[in-house]
Scaffold this active site. Structure first.
Site, PDB file in Angstrom:
ATOM      1  N   LEU A 120     -21.624  85.654  26.631  1.00  0.00           N
ATOM      2  CA  LEU A 120     -21.306  84.345  26.057  1.00  0.00           C
ATOM      3  C   LEU A 120     -19.863  84.251  25.596  1.00  0.00           C
ATOM      4  CD1 LEU A 120     -24.380  83.430  23.813  1.00  0.00           C
ATOM      5  CD2 LEU A 120     -23.899  82.706  26.156  1.00  0.00           C
ATOM      6  N   SER A 121     -19.331  85.363  25.111  1.00  0.00           N
ATOM      7  CA  SER A 121     -17.982  85.324  24.567  1.00  0.00           C
ATOM      8  C   SER A 121     -17.371  86.710  24.671  1.00  0.00           C
ATOM      9  CB  SER A 121     -18.007  84.862  23.104  1.00  0.00           C
ATOM     10  OG  SER A 121     -16.710  84.687  22.599  1.00  0.00           O
ATOM     11  N   SER A 122     -16.050  86.728  24.777  1.00  0.00           N
ATOM     12  CA  SER A 122     -15.359  88.007  24.884  1.00  0.00           C
ATOM     13  C   SER A 122     -13.962  87.875  24.303  1.00  0.00           C
ATOM     14  CB  SER A 122     -15.276  88.466  26.349  1.00  0.00           C
ATOM     15  OG  SER A 122     -14.485  87.565  27.102  1.00  0.00           O
TER      16      SER A 122
END
Length: 325
Positions: A95-97
């Site tokens: 979802l996010s990095s």
């Protein structure tokens, strides 16, 4: 400061200096060395209190509060590796990095930030990029960051505060921009999109610069007015988590069956394939790519004119033009 904190800060300072030397050697900020100070000063480890590293058995979670000293050392050193770090997973989906630092450096240099610029960042992530921008501009209020996920924006605010920065972090659809914070001089997206959201142009001053991932490249646009912008791709490849929300990217779902093996292996061909999706099928795209001498990203560009937007090869007037959403 306790012994634990002293040890961690010492390791972090050592690892951060090594990262700066590595990016320096790569020449990423040669055109705007002011960014060197930002990367040397902003502590990335405060923005990734935990992250995930892919391994054979799935993802390993590295955590700064682990009771194991060896695990804490791996966490803090890994936070300064020049690699993207997975920070949020849901059912195995990323979802996010936190993006690769050297890629962030190249993007920030290409954004051509100047003193006093108002900057919109689309994709808050961990808050690290917003902190770099705030450090460079010397004024937190010049930076606005937006993300769709409340959990992401709240943790970004916490990370930024821990690092001593307080830019405006908004929860909302990045494709719609942040009109109440406009006008902007620079827009930078850290998530993949299928086109250029028109709302961004409407919220930009004439002459503003927009940098956004598109296909597997980085597009730089100069804004003429609220409905017109044009520019070319940077030479380097870039892979980002897709934008979630109204302007989200769609999976390509394209089959390469029947194409030569080299087509499957050529990253530049895949870039073209995504860019012309919906206009040329893979065979037509491959014929074009061969005919035009296997063009690199720098030969491609995008024009936005009101409701219409198109990608092009070499010349915005054609003959190689492909409509964008």
């Amino acid at each position: 400061m306790g012994a634990y904190d002293t040890e961690i800060e010492g390791l972090a300072a050592e690892a951060r200096a090594a990262l700066v030397r590595e990016i320096d050697a790569d020449g990423a900020w040669a055109q705007d060395p002011v960014w060197r100070e930002a990367f040397a000063e902003v502590p990335r480890h405060l923005f990734v209190p935990y992250y995930y590293v892919a391994g054979r058995g799935g993802y390993e979670r590295r955590w700064g509060q682990s009771p194991d000293p060896g695990a804490r050392e791996r966490w803090v050193r890994g936070a300064y590796d020049d690699v993207p770090l997975a920070t949020r997973l849901r059912d195995g989906e990323l979802l996010s990095s936190s993006s690769q630092p050297s890629l962030m450096a190249r993007m920030l240099v290409a954004l051509r930030v100047e003193d006093g610029d108002r900057v919109l960042e689309v994709g808050a992530g961990t808050g690290y990029n917003a902190a770099l921008l705030a450090h460079r501009l010397g004024d937190d209020d010049l930076v606005t960051s937006i993300d769709l996920e409340p959990e992401i924006t709240e943790s970004a605010r916490q990370h930024l505060a821990a690092a001593g920065h307080h830019p405006v972090v908004v929860t909302g659809d990045g494709a719609r921009g942040v009109p109440e914070r406009a006008p902007f001089d620079r827009v930078i997206a850290t998530c993949a999109l299928p086109t250029v959201p028109r709302a961004w142009l409407a919220q930009c001053r004439p002459g503003a610069r927009v940098l956004t991932p598109l296909s597997t490249g980085l597009l730089t646009l100069t804004v003429r007015d609220g409905e017109h912008a044009e520019g070319r791709f940077l030479p380097s490849a870039a892979y980002f988590v897709p934008l979630r929300g109204e302007g989200r990217a769609h999976p390509d779902g394209m089959s390469l069956a029947g194409l030569p093996d080299r087509a499957r292996e050529q990253e530049l061909f895949r870039f073209l394939l995504v860019l012309v999706r919906g206009t040329l099928d893979p065979r037509e795209a491959y014929a074009l790519w061969e005919r035009e001498g296997e063009p690199d990203r720098g030969r491609y560009g995008v024009t936005v004119a009101g409701e219409h937007a198109w990608a092009w090869l070499d010349d915005p007037e054609g003959p190689c033009l492909w409509p964008l959403p």
